[in-house]
Design a protein around this motif. Sequence first.
Motif, PDB file in Angstrom:
ATOM      1  N   ASN A 224      13.156  14.573  -2.287  1.00  0.00           N
ATOM      2  CA  ASN A 224      11.699  14.108  -1.553  1.00  0.00           C
ATOM      3  C   ASN A 224      10.441  14.535  -2.602  1.00  0.00           C
ATOM      4  N   GLY A 225       9.676  13.720  -2.579  1.00  0.00           N
ATOM      5  CA  GLY A 225       8.526  13.930  -3.665  1.00  0.00           C
ATOM      6  C   GLY A 225       8.672  13.665  -5.042  1.00  0.00           C
ATOM      7  N   ALA A 226       9.955  12.937  -5.492  1.00  0.00           N
ATOM      8  CA  ALA A 226      10.481  12.392  -6.720  1.00  0.00           C
ATOM      9  C   ALA A 226       9.621  11.149  -6.982  1.00  0.00           C
ATOM     10  N   GLY A 227       9.039  10.286  -6.248  1.00  0.00           N
ATOM     11  CA  GLY A 227       8.378   9.162  -6.464  1.00  0.00           C
ATOM     12  C   GLY A 227       9.074   8.019  -6.031  1.00  0.00           C
ATOM     13  N   LYS A 228      10.016   8.035  -5.167  1.00  0.00           N
ATOM     14  CA  LYS A 228      10.672   6.927  -4.936  1.00  0.00           C
ATOM     15  C   LYS A 228      10.014   5.795  -4.134  1.00  0.00           C
ATOM     16  N   SER A 229       9.158   6.180  -3.043  1.00  0.00           N
ATOM     17  CA  SER A 229       8.454   5.246  -2.440  1.00  0.00           C
ATOM     18  C   SER A 229       7.381   4.849  -3.201  1.00  0.00           C
ATOM     19  N   THR A 230       6.650   5.752  -3.880  1.00  0.00           N
ATOM     20  CA  THR A 230       5.542   5.305  -4.703  1.00  0.00           C
ATOM     21  C   THR A 230       5.847   4.227  -5.748  1.00  0.00           C
ATOM     22  N   LEU A 231       7.056   4.475  -6.339  1.00  0.00           N
ATOM     23  CA  LEU A 231       7.825   3.613  -7.288  1.00  0.00           C
ATOM     24  C   LEU A 231       7.572   2.143  -6.783  1.00  0.00           C
ATOM     25  N   LEU A 232       8.418   2.204  -5.603  1.00  0.00           N
ATOM     26  CA  LEU A 232       8.440   0.671  -4.664  1.00  0.00           C
ATOM     27  C   LEU A 232       7.170   0.183  -4.491  1.00  0.00           C
ATOM     28  N   ARG A 233       6.271   0.995  -3.900  1.00  0.00           N
ATOM     29  CA  ARG A 233       4.977   0.209  -3.800  1.00  0.00           C
ATOM     30  C   ARG A 233       4.358  -0.006  -5.194  1.00  0.00           C
ATOM     31  N   LEU A 234       4.450   0.651  -6.299  1.00  0.00           N
ATOM     32  CA  LEU A 234       3.991  -0.121  -7.497  1.00  0.00           C
ATOM     33  C   LEU A 234       4.652  -1.300  -7.875  1.00  0.00           C
ATOM     34  N   LEU A 235       6.025  -1.501  -7.852  1.00  0.00           N
ATOM     35  CA  LEU A 235       6.685  -2.704  -7.782  1.00  0.00           C
ATOM     36  C   LEU A 235       6.426  -3.763  -6.800  1.00  0.00           C
ATOM     37  N   ALA A 236       5.947  -3.375  -5.986  1.00  0.00           N
ATOM     38  CA  ALA A 236       5.480  -4.342  -4.750  1.00  0.00           C
ATOM     39  C   ALA A 236       4.074  -5.002  -5.011  1.00  0.00           C
ATOM     40  N   GLY A 237       3.294  -4.166  -5.742  1.00  0.00           N
ATOM     41  CA  GLY A 237       1.889  -4.421  -5.968  1.00  0.00           C
ATOM     42  C   GLY A 237       0.840  -3.894  -4.927  1.00  0.00           C
ATOM     43  N   GLU A 238       1.334  -2.893  -4.282  1.00  0.00           N
ATOM     44  CA  GLU A 238       0.471  -2.085  -3.465  1.00  0.00           C
ATOM     45  C   GLU A 238      -0.345  -1.175  -3.996  1.00  0.00           C
ATOM     46  N   LEU A 239       0.066  -0.635  -4.920  1.00  0.00           N
ATOM     47  CA  LEU A 239      -0.439   0.292  -5.857  1.00  0.00           C
ATOM     48  C   LEU A 239      -0.696   0.069  -7.252  1.00  0.00           C
ATOM     49  N   THR A 240      -1.677   0.152  -7.884  1.00  0.00           N
ATOM     50  CA  THR A 240      -2.272  -0.107  -9.208  1.00  0.00           C
ATOM     51  C   THR A 240      -1.803   0.891 -10.130  1.00  0.00           C
TER      52      THR A 240
ATOM     53  N   GLY B 235       0.848   1.331 -18.358  1.00  0.00           N
ATOM     54  CA  GLY B 235       1.942   0.204 -18.422  1.00  0.00           C
ATOM     55  C   GLY B 235       2.090  -0.757 -17.755  1.00  0.00           C
ATOM     56  N   THR B 236       3.120  -1.576 -17.495  1.00  0.00           N
ATOM     57  CA  THR B 236       3.262  -2.833 -17.119  1.00  0.00           C
ATOM     58  C   THR B 236       4.651  -2.814 -16.172  1.00  0.00           C
ATOM     59  N   VAL B 237       4.482  -3.726 -15.049  1.00  0.00           N
ATOM     60  CA  VAL B 237       5.452  -4.147 -14.123  1.00  0.00           C
ATOM     61  C   VAL B 237       5.740  -5.606 -14.273  1.00  0.00           C
ATOM     62  N   ARG B 238       6.824  -5.935 -14.303  1.00  0.00           N
ATOM     63  CA  ARG B 238       7.200  -7.443 -14.597  1.00  0.00           C
ATOM     64  C   ARG B 238       8.587  -7.892 -13.363  1.00  0.00           C
ATOM     65  N   ILE B 239       8.012  -8.799 -12.585  1.00  0.00           N
ATOM     66  CA  ILE B 239       9.078  -9.053 -11.600  1.00  0.00           C
ATOM     67  C   ILE B 239       9.549 -10.333 -11.869  1.00  0.00           C
ATOM     68  N   GLY B 240      10.748 -10.908 -12.025  1.00  0.00           N
ATOM     69  CA  GLY B 240      11.157 -12.313 -12.284  1.00  0.00           C
ATOM     70  C   GLY B 240      11.428 -13.047 -10.771  1.00  0.00           C
ATOM     71  N   GLY B 241      10.421 -13.837 -10.468  1.00  0.00           N
ATOM     72  CA  GLY B 241      10.462 -14.483  -9.414  1.00  0.00           C
ATOM     73  C   GLY B 241       9.652 -13.908  -8.120  1.00  0.00           C
ATOM     74  N   GLU B 242       9.858 -14.534  -7.137  1.00  0.00           N
ATOM     75  CA  GLU B 242       9.219 -13.985  -5.747  1.00  0.00           C
ATOM     76  C   GLU B 242       9.857 -12.608  -5.178  1.00  0.00           C
TER      77      GLU B 242
END
Length: 529
Positions: A35-51, A55-62
């Motif tokens: 808990n607190g490692a940043g798992k949910s935060t990482l998913l929100r960054l990948l989903a574009g909910e957080l900026t 660095g950069t995030v690249r998603i291949g497709g929808e």
Amino acid sequence: MLCTDLSFEWPDGKPVLENFHLVVGPGRTGLIGLNGAGKSTLLRLLAGELTPTGGTVRIGGELGYLPQDLALDIGLRVDEALGIRARREALRAIESGDVAEEHFAVIGDDWDVEERAEATLDKLGLGALGLDRTVGELSGGEAVLLRLAALLLDRPDVLLLDEPTNNLDRAARERLYEAVESYSGVMVIVSHDRELLSYVDQIADLRDGEVHFYGGNFEDYEAALAVEQEAAERMVRVAESDVQRQKRELAEAQVKLARRVRYGKKMYENKREPKIVMGERKRQAQVSAGKHRTLHADRLADAQERLVAAEEAFREDAEIRIDLPRTEVPEGRTVVRMTDVALAHGGTVNLTLRGPERVGLVGGNGAGKTTLLRTIAGELAPLSGELLTPVTIRYLPQRLDLLDDKLSVVDNVKALAPGISDNLVRARLARFLFRGRRADRPAGTLSGGERFRATLAALLLADPPPQLLLLDEPSNNLDLASMRQLTEALESYRGAFVVVSHDVRFLRRLGLTRWLQLDGEGLRQVDPM
């Protein structure tokens, strides 16, 4: 899916990720960590909910994303929640003879959208739902499955799921497992559900801002980690031995040098050789002593560095070690008796618990399990019938809202144990891994796992001690280390407890003496699951 030099910090400046790298290819990846490692935060960054702050995030497709805390507008219709209402209306218009171009544009090639939607709902156990009902009629578990159905209908290339089995009953979990197993794109799942993690192709362990990948499912990960940790533990022992050896050699060298100094001083005082010769010998001895001392000090420093590196490689997630003799309940003593008790939200229950029974309470969403616990705890009055609870009871709700955020961990515990001295409270809290200054932190600053441990400590260390614990979905939102710590604490507890959970693997580890199921037929004993 690719993250390069990804950094993120909260507005208060607290960093979460720094120069983070991640590459995830096709298949199912289970993302785990404390808990607190940043798992949910990482998913929100990948989903574009957080900026990200860098660095950069690249998603291949929808991309599709199922958040942990799902909020759906209760006024929405099911087809709106699925995102297909406009296509349904266009179909209806065309079927009624309206051949306007915009209707065909809305539908595109998706002429079978209704059939696909109904098939997806049926696959997730929501076949009887109907596309025209409103979301407000659904349970929390059904809402999660509805959101998953919407994502599957969109057929995303990348699917992110954050603790998807929270609040799902056993039947709903089974359907979600099947959906996960049949998904063919890129999937990243944050979960503490060991059974769900048995369906993944690899484990990504997020720790200290880095991800380490392990091929296979969670059981394969545990086996690989055990081998790693055994080797790391050997390295720690070797490094500790080397540090001790270097300390001995340094001490021995210092003794020898002290002897030489005393001998040189004695020779100088006795003036047995010319003064210039004795002075040169003294200078050479000092130079030699300095080199000797520096050599051993450097060797000790190197050994200590190797020990630090070995200790960092050895992951020792702390264990709770407690003894709770005052919670003991004699065999045969009645702790709960319910006779024809009519619950506030429906149903009549008959139940007797005696001695240190360990009871697992299962049942579908909406069956009334929480209502039953709250009734036993005295939070809800029964409509009729007789309820007897002759022992001290403590109730752990799903929300973990027992702590006062403004008070320290110590003061929260003392609030439930006012007759115990500050020193004794601190000594007991150390067993729950709150040592020194950690016990003085305000509850509002704790991570999810820390808050759970503090809540558990407040319940188990209360005065008078609880002889009956009521735990409502205690494993929700806990990381795997916290799950193990909860199991350890319950192993030390000597009273009776009733645990509500949909996580059968978790329940099996508690050494239950009885399994009870609450459903439309009432409360009945069932075989172990």
